[in-house]
Design an enzyme around this catalytic site. Structure first.
Site, PDB file in Angstrom:
ATOM      1  N   ARG A 154       0.846  -1.184   0.000  1.00  0.00           N
ATOM      2  CA  ARG A 154       0.000   0.000   0.000  1.00  0.00           C
ATOM      3  C   ARG A 154       0.883   1.235   0.000  1.00  0.00           C
ATOM      4  O   ARG A 154       1.885   1.302   0.753  1.00  0.00           O
ATOM      5  CB  ARG A 154      -0.902   0.038   1.245  1.00  0.00           C
ATOM      6  CG  ARG A 154      -2.103  -0.878   1.163  1.00  0.00           C
ATOM      7  CD  ARG A 154      -3.094  -0.421   0.081  1.00  0.00           C
ATOM      8  NE  ARG A 154      -4.224  -1.312  -0.072  1.00  0.00           N
ATOM      9  CZ  ARG A 154      -4.277  -2.331  -0.931  1.00  0.00           C
ATOM     10  NH1 ARG A 154      -3.261  -2.589  -1.726  1.00  0.00           N
ATOM     11  NH2 ARG A 154      -5.373  -3.071  -1.027  1.00  0.00           N
ATOM     12  N   GLU A 204      -4.458   7.306  -5.174  1.00  0.00           N
ATOM     13  CA  GLU A 204      -4.548   6.570  -6.436  1.00  0.00           C
ATOM     14  C   GLU A 204      -5.726   7.068  -7.256  1.00  0.00           C
ATOM     15  O   GLU A 204      -6.837   7.126  -6.725  1.00  0.00           O
ATOM     16  CB  GLU A 204      -4.669   5.069  -6.168  1.00  0.00           C
ATOM     17  CG  GLU A 204      -3.403   4.506  -5.539  1.00  0.00           C
ATOM     18  CD  GLU A 204      -3.393   2.996  -5.384  1.00  0.00           C
ATOM     19  OE1 GLU A 204      -4.394   2.348  -5.721  1.00  0.00           O
ATOM     20  OE2 GLU A 204      -2.373   2.462  -4.928  1.00  0.00           O
ATOM     21  N   HIS A 206      -1.214   0.036  -9.804  1.00  0.00           N
ATOM     22  CA  HIS A 206      -1.868  -0.920  -8.904  1.00  0.00           C
ATOM     23  C   HIS A 206      -2.316  -2.180  -9.672  1.00  0.00           C
ATOM     24  O   HIS A 206      -3.504  -2.510  -9.732  1.00  0.00           O
ATOM     25  CB  HIS A 206      -3.065  -0.267  -8.193  1.00  0.00           C
ATOM     26  CG  HIS A 206      -3.451  -0.967  -6.919  1.00  0.00           C
ATOM     27  ND1 HIS A 206      -3.945  -0.312  -5.825  1.00  0.00           N
ATOM     28  CD2 HIS A 206      -3.409  -2.270  -6.566  1.00  0.00           C
ATOM     29  CE1 HIS A 206      -4.202  -1.180  -4.856  1.00  0.00           C
ATOM     30  NE2 HIS A 206      -3.879  -2.393  -5.300  1.00  0.00           N
TER      31      HIS A 206
HETATM   32  N1  LIG Z   1      -0.803  -4.402  -5.217  1.00  0.00           N
HETATM   33  C1  LIG Z   1      -1.810  -5.229  -5.202  1.00  0.00           C
HETATM   34  O1  LIG Z   1      -2.586  -5.317  -6.149  1.00  0.00           O
HETATM   35  C2  LIG Z   1      -2.010  -6.111  -4.029  1.00  0.00           C
HETATM   36  C3  LIG Z   1      -1.645  -5.682  -2.795  1.00  0.00           C
HETATM   37  N2  LIG Z   1      -1.842  -6.482  -1.716  1.00  0.00           N
HETATM   38  C4  LIG Z   1      -1.398  -5.964  -0.425  1.00  0.00           C
HETATM   39  O2  LIG Z   1      -0.326  -6.743   0.031  1.00  0.00           O
HETATM   40  C5  LIG Z   1      -0.282  -6.732   1.438  1.00  0.00           C
HETATM   41  C6  LIG Z   1      -0.107  -8.138   1.961  1.00  0.00           C
HETATM   42  O3  LIG Z   1      -1.165  -8.972   1.569  1.00  0.00           O
HETATM   43  P1  LIG Z   1      -1.245 -10.464   2.149  1.00  0.00           P
HETATM   44  O4  LIG Z   1       0.086 -11.069   2.151  1.00  0.00           O
HETATM   45  O5  LIG Z   1      -2.331 -11.139   1.412  1.00  0.00           O
HETATM   46  O6  LIG Z   1      -1.703 -10.165   3.626  1.00  0.00           O
HETATM   47  P2  LIG Z   1      -1.389 -11.025   4.916  1.00  0.00           P
HETATM   48  O7  LIG Z   1      -2.323 -10.564   5.943  1.00  0.00           O
HETATM   49  O8  LIG Z   1      -1.352 -12.474   4.570  1.00  0.00           O
HETATM   50  O9  LIG Z   1       0.079 -10.584   5.324  1.00  0.00           O
HETATM   51  C7  LIG Z   1       0.399  -9.367   5.905  1.00  0.00           C
HETATM   52  C8  LIG Z   1       1.506  -9.612   6.898  1.00  0.00           C
HETATM   53  O10 LIG Z   1       1.969  -8.363   7.360  1.00  0.00           O
HETATM   54  C9  LIG Z   1       2.342  -8.535   8.710  1.00  0.00           C
HETATM   55  N3  LIG Z   1       2.455  -7.269   9.397  1.00  0.00           N
HETATM   56  C10 LIG Z   1       1.498  -6.543  10.010  1.00  0.00           C
HETATM   57  N4  LIG Z   1       2.026  -5.439  10.544  1.00  0.00           N
HETATM   58  C11 LIG Z   1       3.347  -5.477  10.281  1.00  0.00           C
HETATM   59  C12 LIG Z   1       4.430  -4.614  10.593  1.00  0.00           C
HETATM   60  N5  LIG Z   1       4.241  -3.495  11.275  1.00  0.00           N
HETATM   61  N6  LIG Z   1       5.654  -4.964  10.151  1.00  0.00           N
HETATM   62  C13 LIG Z   1       5.842  -6.091   9.458  1.00  0.00           C
HETATM   63  N7  LIG Z   1       4.859  -6.949   9.147  1.00  0.00           N
HETATM   64  C14 LIG Z   1       3.628  -6.634   9.551  1.00  0.00           C
HETATM   65  C15 LIG Z   1       1.281  -9.447   9.255  1.00  0.00           C
HETATM   66  O11 LIG Z   1       1.723 -10.109  10.414  1.00  0.00           O
HETATM   67  C16 LIG Z   1       1.070 -10.406   8.111  1.00  0.00           C
HETATM   68  O12 LIG Z   1       1.856 -11.573   8.269  1.00  0.00           O
HETATM   69  C17 LIG Z   1      -1.579  -6.040   1.870  1.00  0.00           C
HETATM   70  O13 LIG Z   1      -1.304  -4.698   2.122  1.00  0.00           O
HETATM   71  C18 LIG Z   1      -2.451  -6.117   0.661  1.00  0.00           C
HETATM   72  O14 LIG Z   1      -3.395  -5.125   0.634  1.00  0.00           O
HETATM   73  C19 LIG Z   1      -2.342  -7.739  -1.820  1.00  0.00           C
HETATM   74  C20 LIG Z   1      -2.746  -8.210  -3.027  1.00  0.00           C
HETATM   75  C21 LIG Z   1      -2.648  -7.420  -4.244  1.00  0.00           C
HETATM   76  O1  LIG Z   2      -6.146  -7.195  -2.955  1.00  0.00           O
HETATM   77  C1  LIG Z   2      -5.547  -6.144  -2.705  1.00  0.00           C
HETATM   78  O2  LIG Z   2      -5.208  -5.773  -1.573  1.00  0.00           O
HETATM   79  C2  LIG Z   2      -5.207  -5.272  -3.809  1.00  0.00           C
HETATM   80  O3  LIG Z   2      -4.524  -4.307  -3.604  1.00  0.00           O
HETATM   81  C3  LIG Z   2      -5.785  -5.533  -5.132  1.00  0.00           C
HETATM   82  O4  LIG Z   2      -6.496  -4.380  -5.471  1.00  0.00           O
HETATM   83  P1  LIG Z   2      -7.498  -4.387  -6.691  1.00  0.00           P
HETATM   84  O5  LIG Z   2      -8.567  -5.374  -6.352  1.00  0.00           O
HETATM   85  O6  LIG Z   2      -6.742  -4.820  -7.912  1.00  0.00           O
HETATM   86  O7  LIG Z   2      -8.022  -3.005  -6.780  1.00  0.00           O
END
Ligand SMILES: NC(=O)C1=CN([C@@H]2O[C@H](COP(=O)(O)OP(=O)(O)OC[C@H]3O[C@@H](n4cnc5c(N)ncnc54)[C@H](O)[C@@H]3O)[C@@H](O)[C@H]2O)C=CC1
Ligand SMILES: O=C(O)C(=O)COP(=O)(O)O
Length: 609
Positions: free
Chosen positions: A297, A326, A345
């Site tokens: 993010r 965004e 994104h």
């Molecule tokens: N760019 C995109 O399109 C996408 C972005 N994301 C983002 O990726 C990130 C991770 O997603 P997931 O792995 O599915 O989530 P998840 O919940 O499986 O993993 C997040 C991890 O971050 C850790 N965490 C929380 N606070 C923390 C801190 N202060 N320092 C270090 N670690 C910390 C948690 O313990 C957890 O293990 C989220 O922000 C999500 O929104 C996810 C999918 C697509």
């Molecule tokens: O799943 C997430 O956290 C994402 O950031 C993906 O975002 P989007 O559904 O592609 O707008």
């Protein structure tokens, strides 16, 4: 009683929406108690209605045709849309302004969004109670005001697994593209230049990559980076050490991670504690020439500080998929920086991930609209399907006891404390009573307010109303097979409009049991009774003597009121007794008056179940 199998459990206190036609009939049954096909559990979670059947779904007000309406505000995979359309009227309206969203949201039962729609408190307010489910087709729910959703009793579900690999692959794509200047070289060649020496890159093999946030995406990135020959370390205060070790990753402190890494990849959620975590101070601790990837993010990075770090060479390069705002402003210095690679994104944007996410969220939203609670519920306690299945009749009992108890309160005395006593032979650790507590709250609050209560907002509503609910267990000898022997609801220090319901300690006290799958009232104040909790109930207190049952029965018979159950509880022969009469319909005032005038009837009360 319509306690069909499989039973529906409780989520909302709103009127039932008919089962929409065209819904895949098998979906409900399959999802109800069986593990989800991807290994997750969907818990059934429908409402117990005031009318006594256990058959109300979460939809607040389905459309005229009986089908709920779902508003989809961002592009969703076709298979997910198709699934939604098989169950609901689907309105796809993209790029709505905040005002347009507020205007539409009061007309829908569910809202499906991705990351670009801000579902703010104002949106929940504008929904005026109709919106029951927000489905976030993706992981990050930082664009949804969860507190406002909870207060509104609106369930928020997300689709947390289907885009994990896509996001991890995008991080790796950015890592490699950044290290080899792919985007810059591509733009240069397309501009007619041939700049081989300008775009000499850096190698990945043998370099240290720090994964910040070792969750689903972070660990998938780690696996892939190991395959590229990188040394991978990670920082995550909440990640299990064993899981990291299993894929050859050391979990280290924040400072160690950022100060030793050649590459840093961000994979934590945006929360108050991660907001602008990467600021001037953090950048100053990094190895000079570090490269940063952000597919998490934009808000976890102080973008101004990153710009300064890029300009002073602390950060050699950055690859960013996400931004504080965004889309970012057109003249964003960060976006236009020559050492920054950007994508709009796109982390979750693969064909496969979008189809997966769309199906995942459609299933969760349909389930929630049907009264089930998906395992991906973000703002409600997760209750496993097996637990719900087992507790089904107790859930109905709990709400009815709450409903009965509150109707026994004399107006104006106010309810302060509620004590719930569960008698059970089961180890307290094996008895999850959260849903029962929620339904007792629902039973108590709904008859006396305009609030509607479900498991999402029960604790919040109770707190708001100053209702303190204490739970107590009585451990019985016996078989732990039966989860609960009895549930007793006590309202402390209140006056009752039916003195017979007061215990010796002066509390209103009602107790019930489940018999043959049906909830029964078994105790009123000090009187043992046994009446099935269906339809409506008349409680009469009289001096125990022959003939009264016949007299009251004949009044009801003359008024054409069908008695479905009757039970008399007495302290001792010839002393005080209570007659509990279950009737299907609501009696006319005249019938109640005649009962009251029956000689020896000292008091009576009519209660709606
Ligand atoms: N760019 C995109 O399109 C996408 C972005 N994301 C983002 O990726 C990130 C991770 O997603 P997931 O792995 O599915 O989530 P998840 O919940 O499986 O993993 C997040 C991890 O971050 C850790 N965490 C929380 N606070 C923390 C801190 N202060 N320092 C270090 N670690 C910390 C948690 O313990 C957890 O293990 C989220 O922000 C999500 O929104 C996810 C999918 C697509
Ligand atoms: O799943 C997430 O956290 C994402 O950031 C993906 O975002 P989007 O559904 O592609 O707008």
């Amino acid at each position: 009683m319509a306690l069909a199998t499989p039973l529906r459990h409780l989520i909302a206190g709103q009127p039932a929406a008919p089962e929409p036609t065209g819904a895949p009939a098998s979906l409900t049954a399959q999802r109800a108690f069986l593990p989800h096909h991807r290994g997750r559990l969907h818990a059934r979670f429908a409402a117990s209605p005031s009318a006594g059947t256990a058959r109300v779904v979460a939809t607040a007000a389905a459309g005229a045709a009986g089908r709920p309406t779902v508003l989809v505000t961002e592009k969703l995979g076709a298979a997910g849309l198709e699934l939604l359309r098989s169950f609901a009227n689907v309105d796809c309206a993209y790029e709505l302004t905040a005002e347009e969203l507020r205007a539409k949201v009061s007309l829908v039962d569910a809202l499906v969004v991705r990351s670009a729609t801000r579902v703010s408190r104002e949106v929940f307010e504008a929904a005026r109670g109709r919106l029951r489910v927000v489905g976030r087709a993706g992981v990050g729910i930082d664009n949804v005001d969860l507190q406002a959703a909870t207060e509104a009793g609106c369930l928020v579900v997300n689709a947390p697994t289907a885009n994990t690999v896509a996001a991890a692959e995008h991080a790796v794509a950015l890592l490699a593209a950044m290290a080899r200047n792919v985007a810059q070289a591509d733009a240069s060649l397309k501009a007619g230049k041939w700049q081989r020496s300008k775009y000499v890159g850096v190698s990945l093999v043998g370099k240290t990559l720090a994964i910040m946030g070792f969750g689903k995406v972070g660990s998938e990135v780690a696996r892939r980076a190991k395959g590229l020959g990188m040394d991978v370390i990670a920082h995550d205060p909440y990640a299990p050490v064993d899981r990291a070790r299993a894929i050859g990753v050391d979990l280290v402190s924040f400072d160690e991670a950022i100060s030793t890494a050649d590459f840093i990849s961000l994979h934590m959620p945006l929360t108050p504690s991660t907001t602008k975590l990467f600021d001037d101070e953090t950048f100053a601790k990094m190895t000079k020439g570090v490269r940063i990837i952000n597919v998490a993010r934009g808000g976890v990075v102080d973008e101004e500080a990153l710009l300064r770090a890029l300009d002073n060479g602390t950060v050699a390069q950055a690859a960013l998929d996400v931004f504080f705002e965004e889309p970012p402003p057109k003249d964003s210095k960060l976006v236009h920086h020559e050492n920054v690679t950007v994508t709009p994104h796109l982390g979750a944007s693969t064909m496969e991930a979008q189809e997966g996410v769309a199906i995942e969220i459609a299933e969760a939203v349909i389930g929630a609209l049907k009264g089930e609670l998906a395992a991906t519920a973000v703002n409600a306690p997760m209750v496993l399907a097996e637990v719900l299945s087992e507790l089904s009749p107790y859930i109905v009992l709990a709400e009815k006891l709450g409903r009965l108890a509150v109707q026994l309160v004399a107006g104006g005395s106010g309810i302060k404390g509620v004590k719930v006593v569960y008698s059970s032979a089961r180890d307290p650790d094996d008895l999850d009573t959260r849903i029962l507590r929620a339904m007792i709250t629902k039973g108590i609050v709904e008859p006396i307010s305009s609030a509607f209560v479900n498991i999402v907002n029960a604790d919040y509503v109770a707190k708001q109303r100053g209702l303190r609910i204490i739970e107590e267990r009585i451990l019985l000898d016996g078989s732990p097979e039966v989860p609960i022997n009895s549930i007793q609801v006590q309202l402390a220090n209140v006056e009752s409009k039916f003195a017979g319901a007061l215990s010796d300690e002066g509390d209103i006290r009602v107790e019930g049991k489940v018999k043959d799958g049906t909830p029964h009232l078994t105790l009123v104040g000090p009187f043992s009774v046994d009446v099935s909790l269906e339809g409506n109930l008349i409680l009469c207190r009289q001096v125990d003597q022959p003939g009264i049952i016949g007299k009251v029965g004949s009044i009801l018979g003359k008024m054409n009121l069908n008695v479905n159950f009757m039970s008399v509880g007495r302290i001792a022969p010839g002393k005080q007794a209570i007659m509990a009469i279950g009737i299907d319909e609501e009696p006319e005032k005249e019938a109640l008056k005649l009962i009251g005038e029956t000689p020896s009837v000292q008091e009576f009360v009519f209660l709606k179940l």
